[in-house]
Design an enzyme around this catalytic site. Structure first.
Site, PDB file in Angstrom:
ATOM      1  N   TYR A 144     -13.343  -2.897   2.436  1.00  0.00           N
ATOM      2  CA  TYR A 144     -14.467  -3.582   3.080  1.00  0.00           C
ATOM      3  C   TYR A 144     -15.189  -2.676   4.064  1.00  0.00           C
ATOM      4  O   TYR A 144     -16.385  -2.828   4.295  1.00  0.00           O
ATOM      5  CB  TYR A 144     -13.971  -4.820   3.848  1.00  0.00           C
ATOM      6  CG  TYR A 144     -13.912  -6.090   3.055  1.00  0.00           C
ATOM      7  CD1 TYR A 144     -13.119  -6.188   1.927  1.00  0.00           C
ATOM      8  CD2 TYR A 144     -14.637  -7.212   3.447  1.00  0.00           C
ATOM      9  CE1 TYR A 144     -13.037  -7.366   1.215  1.00  0.00           C
ATOM     10  CE2 TYR A 144     -14.564  -8.397   2.736  1.00  0.00           C
ATOM     11  CZ  TYR A 144     -13.763  -8.465   1.622  1.00  0.00           C
ATOM     12  OH  TYR A 144     -13.687  -9.636   0.922  1.00  0.00           O
ATOM     13  N   LYS A 191      -0.563  -2.857  -4.405  1.00  0.00           N
ATOM     14  CA  LYS A 191      -0.711  -2.320  -5.762  1.00  0.00           C
ATOM     15  C   LYS A 191      -0.178  -0.891  -5.713  1.00  0.00           C
ATOM     16  O   LYS A 191      -0.888   0.080  -6.003  1.00  0.00           O
ATOM     17  CB  LYS A 191      -2.196  -2.390  -6.176  1.00  0.00           C
ATOM     18  CG  LYS A 191      -2.471  -2.048  -7.622  1.00  0.00           C
ATOM     19  CD  LYS A 191      -2.053  -3.121  -8.609  1.00  0.00           C
ATOM     20  CE  LYS A 191      -2.257  -2.621 -10.040  1.00  0.00           C
ATOM     21  NZ  LYS A 191      -1.671  -3.529 -11.046  1.00  0.00           N
ATOM     22  N   ASP A 223      -1.250  -8.260  -8.861  1.00  0.00           N
ATOM     23  CA  ASP A 223      -1.487  -9.010 -10.105  1.00  0.00           C
ATOM     24  C   ASP A 223      -0.357 -10.014 -10.334  1.00  0.00           C
ATOM     25  O   ASP A 223      -0.589 -11.157 -10.741  1.00  0.00           O
ATOM     26  CB  ASP A 223      -1.678  -8.069 -11.315  1.00  0.00           C
ATOM     27  CG  ASP A 223      -0.698  -6.910 -11.350  1.00  0.00           C
ATOM     28  OD1 ASP A 223       0.098  -6.751 -10.399  1.00  0.00           O
ATOM     29  OD2 ASP A 223      -0.714  -6.154 -12.340  1.00  0.00           O
ATOM     30  N   ASP A 247      -8.480 -11.573   0.459  1.00  0.00           N
ATOM     31  CA  ASP A 247      -9.681 -12.371   0.203  1.00  0.00           C
ATOM     32  C   ASP A 247      -9.519 -13.130  -1.115  1.00  0.00           C
ATOM     33  O   ASP A 247      -9.720 -14.342  -1.191  1.00  0.00           O
ATOM     34  CB  ASP A 247     -10.904 -11.441   0.127  1.00  0.00           C
ATOM     35  CG  ASP A 247     -12.168 -12.203  -0.223  1.00  0.00           C
ATOM     36  OD1 ASP A 247     -12.401 -13.259   0.391  1.00  0.00           O
ATOM     37  OD2 ASP A 247     -12.906 -11.746  -1.120  1.00  0.00           O
ATOM     38  N   ASP A 251      -8.426 -17.421  -1.751  1.00  0.00           N
ATOM     39  CA  ASP A 251      -9.261 -18.382  -2.490  1.00  0.00           C
ATOM     40  C   ASP A 251      -8.440 -19.047  -3.588  1.00  0.00           C
ATOM     41  O   ASP A 251      -8.492 -20.254  -3.801  1.00  0.00           O
ATOM     42  CB  ASP A 251     -10.472 -17.689  -3.145  1.00  0.00           C
ATOM     43  CG  ASP A 251     -11.738 -17.830  -2.314  1.00  0.00           C
ATOM     44  OD1 ASP A 251     -11.628 -17.965  -1.090  1.00  0.00           O
ATOM     45  OD2 ASP A 251     -12.839 -17.812  -2.906  1.00  0.00           O
TER      46      ASP A 251
HETATM   47  C1  IPM Z   1     -14.093 -14.785   3.368  1.00  0.00           C
HETATM   48  C2  IPM Z   1     -15.404 -14.520   2.705  1.00  0.00           C
HETATM   49  C3  IPM Z   1     -15.989 -13.220   3.254  1.00  0.00           C
HETATM   50  C4  IPM Z   1     -15.021 -12.108   2.916  1.00  0.00           C
HETATM   51  C5  IPM Z   1     -17.398 -12.891   2.739  1.00  0.00           C
HETATM   52  C6  IPM Z   1     -18.378 -14.011   3.008  1.00  0.00           C
HETATM   53  C7  IPM Z   1     -17.900 -11.588   3.284  1.00  0.00           C
HETATM   54  O1  IPM Z   1     -15.258 -14.479   1.342  1.00  0.00           O
HETATM   55  O2  IPM Z   1     -14.061 -14.932   4.613  1.00  0.00           O
HETATM   56  O3  IPM Z   1     -13.087 -14.854   2.676  1.00  0.00           O
HETATM   57  O4  IPM Z   1     -15.060 -11.554   1.815  1.00  0.00           O
HETATM   58  O5  IPM Z   1     -14.215 -11.769   3.771  1.00  0.00           O
HETATM   59 MG    MG Z   2     -13.325 -14.990   0.614  1.00  0.00          MG
END
Ligand code: IPM
Ligand code: MG
Length: 357
Positions: A144, A191, A223, A247, A251
């Site tokens: 990032y 990884k 993975d 990240d 999710d």
């Molecule tokens: C999160 C989001 C952010 C990230 C984006 C919006 C930059 O997806 O907070 O998980 O990737 O960190």
């Molecule tokens: Mg995210």
């Protein structure tokens, strides 16, 4: 005895303002109940800030965050930027700059299920019931923040992934410490079969594991971890990983609970902590009063607990959220057969529940 809570409110884009409004209703109700004074100050961020002042994280907003005890953050992002890969200034840069400038190197994403929502999970009930783990994501390093750019007249692009020992040690330390407070199991996700940064993570993890003999430490390729989250989520207690893997995995982990709209997060580190839902700005729903405010409300609960060490206040919010679900007071993403409540109605219900407690 009541305290004064100085909170910076950065509502951001899309559904940000609507969900923040509900979290504030709840926060106000809790402060009233416990006799705390609330000092709220709004700051600009994201696409909204770009439109108004040309900067997704203006210096005034940073100063406001630095001067506050906690930051409550909505969401950031706007499709008009997503669909324009050449845009020079992007809303997300605001979020990333905020994290970097506040030194928020750790993002805590607790993954918890709600009994009354198990039927909404894409996983079978017996797989997900009782799953409860903490995802600790490194937040200010890795790909990032590495050098990025184009060469060959724009036809080659690169994003550098770099981690220092210092960055790895401090996040792993948090991972071990959370494991000690929880069920004493730490999964370090990397990884290491491919990436040099991962090999450094694993090396440091092995060194540090010796200092935490009471913690069962395991190392897992990302993975494999992605697969395990849906196959056997109950096998995790604390998971710690680098920025990008965290990240993606968080999710994935969030949806097994039934909706992406449920999970809060806390970003902590050197300066003021930030509390935000893990979901994005959901632009399709903006202004419609349909988005689920629970992730933001639970982020406010984390704010009471982590920023102010006010456990009873946090617990009352959690109790209210659970009660709302049991009473089927829920937005359309989790409402099921019953009536779908509006974002604002859920907020009112939660604040009302707290007030009459
Ligand atoms: C999160 C989001 C952010 C990230 C984006 C919006 C930059 O997806 O907070 O998980 O990737 O960190
Ligand atoms: Mg995210």
């Amino acid at each position: 005895m009541g305290k004064t809570l100085n909170i910076a409110v950065l509502a951001g884009d899309g559904i940000g303002p609507e969900i923040i409004e509900q979290a504030l209703k709840v926060t106000k109700a809790v402060c009233k109940k416990f006799g705390h004074e609330l000092n709220l100050k709004n700051g600009l961020t994201g696409a909204t800030a770009i439109d108004q002042v040309g900067d997704p994280y203006p210096p005034e907003t940073h100063q406001l965050c630095m001067d506050s005890d906690a930051v409550l953050f909505g969401a950031i992002g706007d499709p008009k930027f997503d669909n324009d890969p050449t845009a020079k200034v992007r809303p997300e840069q605001g979020l990333l700059r905020m994290r970097k400038m506040l030194g928020l190197y750790a993002n805590l994403r607790p993954v918890e299920t709600f009994e009354s929502l198990l039927h909404k999970s894409p996983l079978r009930r017996e797989l997900v019931e009782g799953a409860n783990f903490m995802c600790v994501r490194e937040l200010t390093g890795g790909i990032y923040f590495g050098e990025k750019g184009r060469k060959d007249d724009g036809n080659t692009a690169f994003d550098n992934c770099e981690y220092t020992r210092h960055e790895i040690e401090r996040i792993l330390k948090l991972g071990f410490e959370y494991a000690i407070k929880r069920n004493k199991k730490l999964t370090i996700v990397d990884k290491a079969n491919v990436l040099e940064t991962s090999r450094l993570w694993r090396q440091i993890g092995q060194e540090m594991a010796k200092m935490y003999p009471e913690v069962e430490t395991e190392y897992m390729f990302v993975d494999n971890a992605a697969m395990r989250i849906i196959q056997w989520p109950k096998s995790f207690d604390v998971m710690v990983t680098e920025n990008m893997f965290g990240d993606i995995l968080s999710d994935e982990a969030s949806v097994i609970t039934g909706s992406l709209g449920l999970l809060p997060s806390a970003s902590i580190g050197l300066h003021t902590s930030v509390f935000e839902p893990i979901h994005g700005s959901y632009p399709q729903a903006a202004g419609k009063d349909i988005a689920n405010p629970v992730a933001t409300v639970l982020s406010a609960a984390m704010m009471f607990e982590y920023a102010f060490n006010m456990m009873d206040e946090g617990a009352l919010i959690r109790e209210a959220v659970k009660a709302s679900m049991d009473a089927c007071v829920a937005t359309e993403d989790i409402a099921g057969e019953g009536k779908a409540y509006k974002t604002s109605e859920v907020g009112d219900w939660l604040a009302g529940y707290i007030a009459q407690k």
